[in-house]
Design a protein around this motif. Sequence first.
Motif, short mmCIF file in Angstrom:
data_model
loop_
_atom_site.label_atom_id
_atom_site.label_comp_id
_atom_site.label_asym_id
_atom_site.label_seq_id
_atom_site.Cartn_x
_atom_site.Cartn_y
_atom_site.Cartn_z
N ALA A 146 -5.14 0.60 79.42
CA ALA A 146 -5.20 1.96 78.86
C ALA A 146 -6.64 2.44 78.93
CB ALA A 146 -4.70 1.96 77.42
N PHE A 147 -6.85 3.61 79.54
CA PHE A 147 -8.19 4.14 79.77
C PHE A 147 -8.38 5.43 78.98
CE2 PHE A 147 -7.04 1.72 83.52
CZ PHE A 147 -8.17 0.93 83.73
N GLY A 148 -9.54 5.54 78.31
CA GLY A 148 -9.90 6.77 77.61
C GLY A 148 -9.61 6.75 76.13
N TYR A 149 -9.29 5.59 75.58
CA TYR A 149 -8.97 5.47 74.15
C TYR A 149 -10.00 4.54 73.49
CZ TYR A 149 -4.38 6.98 75.92
OH TYR A 149 -3.35 7.64 76.54
N ASP A 150 -10.70 5.04 72.47
CA ASP A 150 -11.65 4.17 71.77
C ASP A 150 -11.16 3.75 70.39
OD1 ASP A 150 -11.89 6.53 70.37
OD2 ASP A 150 -13.99 6.91 70.92
N SER A 151 -10.01 4.26 69.99
CA SER A 151 -9.46 3.95 68.68
C SER A 151 -8.79 2.57 68.68
CB SER A 151 -8.43 5.01 68.27
OG SER A 151 -7.64 4.57 67.19
N PRO A 152 -8.85 1.84 67.56
CA PRO A 152 -8.11 0.58 67.48
C PRO A 152 -6.60 0.77 67.53
CG PRO A 152 -9.04 1.14 65.33
CD PRO A 152 -9.63 2.10 66.32
N GLN A 153 -6.14 2.01 67.49
CA GLN A 153 -4.70 2.27 67.61
C GLN A 153 -4.14 1.71 68.92
OE1 GLN A 153 -4.58 6.59 66.90
NE2 GLN A 153 -3.04 6.17 65.34
N VAL A 154 -4.89 1.87 70.02
CA VAL A 154 -4.40 1.39 71.31
C VAL A 154 -4.45 -0.13 71.37
CG1 VAL A 154 -4.88 1.35 73.79
CG2 VAL A 154 -4.85 3.52 72.56
N ASP A 155 -5.49 -0.74 70.79
CA ASP A 155 -5.53 -2.21 70.71
C ASP A 155 -4.28 -2.71 69.99
OD1 ASP A 155 -8.06 -0.86 70.73
OD2 ASP A 155 -9.08 -2.75 70.42
N TYR A 301 -12.49 -3.48 76.91
CA TYR A 301 -13.58 -3.59 77.89
C TYR A 301 -14.17 -2.20 78.12
CZ TYR A 301 -9.55 -2.52 80.93
OH TYR A 301 -8.42 -1.97 81.48
N ASP A 302 -14.94 -1.74 77.15
CA ASP A 302 -15.39 -0.35 77.12
C ASP A 302 -16.49 -0.02 78.13
OD1 ASP A 302 -13.62 0.30 75.07
OD2 ASP A 302 -15.02 -0.35 73.52
N THR A 303 -17.14 -1.02 78.73
CA THR A 303 -18.24 -0.74 79.66
C THR A 303 -17.89 -0.98 81.12
OG1 THR A 303 -19.11 -3.00 79.48
CG2 THR A 303 -19.90 -1.38 77.86
N LEU A 304 -16.68 -1.50 81.40
CA LEU A 304 -16.37 -1.93 82.76
C LEU A 304 -16.22 -0.76 83.73
CD1 LEU A 304 -15.83 -4.22 84.70
CD2 LEU A 304 -13.44 -4.20 84.00
N VAL A 305 -15.62 0.34 83.30
CA VAL A 305 -15.43 1.47 84.19
C VAL A 305 -16.78 2.00 84.67
CG1 VAL A 305 -14.49 3.81 84.41
CG2 VAL A 305 -13.22 2.09 83.11
N ASP A 311 -17.37 7.10 85.18
CA ASP A 311 -17.98 7.62 83.96
C ASP A 311 -17.71 6.65 82.82
OD1 ASP A 311 -18.77 9.94 85.32
OD2 ASP A 311 -16.86 10.94 84.89
N ALA A 312 -18.55 6.73 81.80
CA ALA A 312 -18.33 5.89 80.61
C ALA A 312 -16.94 6.17 80.05
CB ALA A 312 -19.40 6.18 79.57
N THR A 313 -16.10 5.12 80.01
CA THR A 313 -14.70 5.28 79.62
C THR A 313 -14.25 4.08 78.81
OG1 THR A 313 -14.26 6.45 81.72
CG2 THR A 313 -12.35 5.66 80.48
N PRO A 314 -13.91 4.25 77.55
CA PRO A 314 -13.38 3.10 76.79
C PRO A 314 -12.04 2.67 77.36
CG PRO A 314 -13.09 5.14 75.55
CD PRO A 314 -13.91 5.50 76.75
N ALA A 315 -11.75 1.37 77.26
CA ALA A 315 -10.51 0.85 77.86
C ALA A 315 -10.08 -0.42 77.14
CB ALA A 315 -10.71 0.57 79.35
N CYS A 316 -8.79 -0.70 77.25
CA CYS A 316 -8.21 -1.89 76.62
C CYS A 316 -7.01 -2.32 77.44
CB CYS A 316 -7.78 -1.56 75.19
SG CYS A 316 -7.22 -2.97 74.20
N GLY A 317 -6.81 -3.63 77.57
CA GLY A 317 -5.68 -4.10 78.36
C GLY A 317 -5.35 -5.55 78.13
N PHE A 318 -4.31 -6.03 78.80
CA PHE A 318 -3.91 -7.43 78.68
C PHE A 318 -3.15 -7.85 79.93
CE2 PHE A 318 -0.31 -5.14 76.74
CZ PHE A 318 0.76 -5.70 77.41
N GLY A 319 -2.99 -9.16 80.10
CA GLY A 319 -2.19 -9.73 81.16
C GLY A 319 -1.18 -10.71 80.60
N ILE A 320 0.02 -10.71 81.18
CA ILE A 320 1.08 -11.65 80.80
C ILE A 320 1.24 -12.66 81.92
CG2 ILE A 320 3.51 -11.92 80.15
CD1 ILE A 320 3.54 -8.90 79.51
N GLY A 321 1.18 -13.95 81.61
CA GLY A 321 1.43 -14.98 82.60
C GLY A 321 2.93 -15.19 82.78
N LEU A 322 3.50 -14.66 83.86
CA LEU A 322 4.95 -14.64 83.99
C LEU A 322 5.54 -16.03 84.17
CD1 LEU A 322 5.59 -11.46 86.16
CD2 LEU A 322 5.59 -11.71 83.68
N GLU A 323 4.85 -16.92 84.90
CA GLU A 323 5.38 -18.28 85.03
C GLU A 323 5.51 -18.95 83.67
OE1 GLU A 323 4.10 -17.48 89.19
OE2 GLU A 323 3.33 -16.99 87.20
#
Length: 436
Positions: A146-155, A301-305, A311-323
């Motif tokens: 998710a890109f563009g969200y700095d609120s803990p709501q998205v976390d 990962y707010d600094t990666l973009v 541009d400076a863009t707050p972001a949050c994400g995850f990965g699921i190990g399907l195996e």
Amino acid sequence: MVENSTKNKPTKLPNSRFQSIKGFYDILPEHTPLWFRLEDTARRVLAQYGYKNIRMPLVEPTDLFVRSVGEHTDIVEKEMYAWEDALNGDKLALRPEGTAGCVRAVVENNLTYNGSVRLWYSGAMFRHENVQKGRQRQFHQIGVEAFGYDSPQVDAEQIVLLARLWRELGIQDVALQINSIGDAHERAQYRTVLIAYFEQHADLLDEDAKRRLHTNPLRILDTKNPHMQAMCEAAPKLIDCLGEETRAHFEGLCKLLDAAGVAYQVNARLVRGLDYYNRTVFEWVTTKLGAQGTIAGGGRYDTLVERLGGDATPACGFGIGLERVFLLMQEYGITADDAPDVYLVNVGENVEQAAFSIAEQLRNANIQVLLHAGGGSFKSQMKKADRSQAKFALILGDDEVASSQVTLKPMLATVKGEQQQLSIEAAIAYITASKN
């Protein structure tokens, strides 16, 4: 003159059959129904939260991962499949994870031009790791960003999304661990404190920890070495170096999880393995899979973009190990099947064309049909019908063709009814009704 009878025969070389490469494996038809159930359930849950699918290449510039994942991570130092393209000299790599490629795609295609965006992707990743249960060199993930969200709501949303996915799949007894690793300046302060602490206990550090001491000391906290556990438990806590704003963000996350009824444990040693994380990090873990107990993990990962040219863009994400999730579903006895509704038995001199036509009629009515092909006796065909696990055998012989009827025979104990002769239209109606 007598010709050599072997002259034109191909020579079979010893051990000429190919085998898959170590850590690269086949997913066989007996397992794909459960994979479909996992993937279809994930797609449905992701749609409920408004995430849109994106598909990125398997191959990216090597430097993309060096700059994002971190030069001194295990992935870049030891695990990445990277090479120089012999045709043009480009330095390329098979993707070891998905976030960097997703960020590259967002920046390159300016996907945040109109504001925030929620994305997900799935597919193969590649790492040259020690092969063991739940860990292959080609493995599969679903990634959510998710890109563009700095609120803990998205976390919190992403964590709650995963909690919903586990419920939908029927997975139980998975535990959520969360932590805040602060922002860059807070981690820099903590890093200094941590290095000084580990230097005081240098005699307890294993070779891996000594290698990481001045490059990635936070990863030492995540050691699996039992001889280092007590020393790491007593190490200074990162949370003591967090500022007011970072603490407020983490407290906001905890309040949202409490309100959603999602249980969690604050794990001060949870740091994740990639350099781009800041603030929130989390993992869903199980005790059912041995050492490979993490089935999903991620964070902010707010600094990666910006680091990758955007541009400076707050972001949050995850990965699921399907195996690992697949293995966990098997552990809980969760099943799925792709048995046909109908096995179409056809025996006689003039039935092949009629059987082919009837099979298409059934499929037009959204009935799954396995059409017997290749001849064979009635007895052998019925044995195959039984092995197919089809709900019904639809039998077509010369008599049925002559009378424009079919014989319908229930094949499973769970399917009610007796063998009967019906018109094809009545058979379609009967089979359809049995599916509802």
